[in-house]
Enzyme design. Structure first.
Site, short mmCIF file in Angstrom:
data_model
loop_
_atom_site.label_atom_id
_atom_site.label_comp_id
_atom_site.label_asym_id
_atom_site.label_seq_id
_atom_site.Cartn_x
_atom_site.Cartn_y
_atom_site.Cartn_z
CG ASP A 190 5.84 94.77 55.64
OD1 ASP A 190 6.67 93.96 55.19
OD2 ASP A 190 5.89 95.99 55.41
CG ASN A 239 9.55 90.89 55.53
OD1 ASN A 239 9.35 92.09 55.77
ND2 ASN A 239 10.70 90.45 55.11
CE LYS A 240 8.61 94.15 49.61
NZ LYS A 240 7.38 94.71 48.98
NE ARG A 252 11.15 100.30 51.01
CZ ARG A 252 11.90 99.84 51.99
NH1 ARG A 252 12.73 100.65 52.63
NH2 ARG A 252 11.86 98.59 52.35
N GLY A 253 8.77 100.66 53.75
CA GLY A 253 9.28 100.07 54.98
C GLY A 253 8.28 100.40 56.08
CB ALA A 254 6.42 98.21 58.42
CD GLN A 303 11.44 96.70 47.81
OE1 GLN A 303 11.80 95.78 47.08
NE2 GLN A 303 10.16 96.98 48.01
NE ARG A 349 2.85 99.67 50.20
CZ ARG A 349 4.09 99.16 50.23
NH1 ARG A 349 5.07 99.84 50.80
NH2 ARG A 349 4.35 97.98 49.71
#
Ligand code: MRU
Length: 357
Positions: free
Chosen positions: A245, A255-256, A54-56, A204, A97
């Site tokens: 993201d 973003n998150k 995970r993480g762009a 996270q 995603r």
């Protein structure tokens, strides 16, 4: 510039070895360091959907290697099959995603590269695909380091910095984006006090950011998301730094989930709000944040996050994985090319143009 991997104090999240993709299973951190060994694009897609990777930027790199896994065994005489498989595998990976644009960006970059070699033999196309995946990973590491250097010009020794989610080395090829200046500050002997938001519901911040900063010997304090306002009120935070993201053409930032709230809090306390964004996360085709698709994830992430049931059976749940911070709440967007101040449109365009050579 080549980034020295030896300087990264935590395990690498995406590793290519002997025709296999090794993905650090981030769901098992911080207690276990386990790599998944993947040999098919379907396995790579599942690892992306289920957040093993995970993480762009890390998602984009993993997908690029996933593309190669999809075509590597196609016989050299079968060019038709190579191109049709490439399309099918690309579409399948792209749908894993929806919010992080790095996924589509990496796949599109590979498609464009191979289009320039259209008449070449399949063996050459495969080699070019693999080389491009490695190049995406290498460039990501370089971009992170440069973002860190530019961000460091906005910070001073002794500051308190608050971050959200994980935009560190685990989410990228090396230093991370939002966390890169923290590593560079440490290399320079600075002391920064970092507050890491826990980042509900997947944690996270607790499981990844606190872990990687602690491994690096950086002064990190974990807080629950609802403590950020109190920490700011005490005067302990002089800058908020987050990753992204996707940045829309007008500077709105996805973003998150929870990032938007932090930006509002930062504004209320007069604290600068910085977004670390490699150009691979800038989407000039998307005019504003309203056009960014926001992924919604399973209710169980909220109601039974890590095994324990924490909500009544059958309760309705809304679980968006990301939110959009309006450009007017963002102090600066920092890319590998430098610091962009509002209005963001022209600066974002210039940064993307520069990255395209
Ligand atoms: O759902 P995740 O863990 O993939 O979300 C990650 C984030 O929101 C990060 O902040 C973002 O991808 C930037 S990573 C450099």
């Amino acid at each position: 510039m080549t980034v020295s991997m030896e300087k990264i104090p935590h395990p690498r999240s995406v590793v290519w070895r002997e025709d296999r993709l090794l993905l650090l299973d981030q769901r098992r951190l911080p207690t276990e360091t386990v790599y998944l060994e993947l040999t098919t694009p379907e396995e790579v897609r599942e690892a992306i959907v289920k957040l093993a990777v995970r993480g762009a930027p890390a998602i984009g790199t993993a997908a690029a290697f996933g593309m190669y896994l999809g075509v590597k065994d196609i016989p050299d005489v079968d060019a038709g099959r190579f191109w049709s498989t490439l399309r099918r595998v690309g579409e399948n990976l792209r749908s894993a995603r929806p919010t992080a644009v790095n996924l589509a960006w990496a796949l599109e970059r590979i498609r464009r590269r191979l289009e320039t070699l259209k008449e070449r033999p399949v063996s050459e196309l495969k080699a070019a695909l693999l080389a491009e995946a490695h190049e995406i990973q290498r460039e990501d590491a370089d971009m992170c380091r440069k973002i860190g250097e530019h961000l460091l010009t906005l910070l001073e020794d002794g500051m308190g910095v608050l971050t959200h989610c994980n935009a560190g080395g685990l989410a990228t090829a090396a230093y991370g984006t939002a966390l890169a200046p923290l590593y560079l500050a440490k290399e320079r002997g600075w002391h920064l006090r970092v507050f890491a938001d826990e980042t509900r519901p997947v944690l996270q911040g607790a499981r990844l950011t606190a872990y990687e900063l602690q491994q690096a010997g950086i002064d990190v304090t974990l807080i629950c998301d609802n403590m950020a306002a109190a920490v700011m009120q005490k005067g302990w935070v002089q800058a908020v730094i987050v990753g992204t993201d996707r940045v829309a053409a007008n500077g709105d930032v996805a973003n998150k989930i929870g990032t938007y709230g932090l930006a509002v809090l930062a504004k209320a306390h007069g604290i600068p709000f910085y977004v670390a964004a490699p150009t691979s996360s800038i989407d000039l085709q998307t005019a504003t944040g309203a056009d960014i698709p926001i992924e919604e994830r399973p209710a169980e992430e909220v109601t039974r996050g890590f095994g324990a049931v924490t909500a009544p059976e059958g309760v309705q749940v809304y679980n968006p994985a990301f939110d959009v911070t309006p450009a007017e709440l963002v102090t600066a967007i920092i890319t590998e090319h430098g610091v962009i101040r509002p209005p963001f449109g022209p600066g974002l365009q210039e940064a993307v143009q520069r990255s395209q050579g």
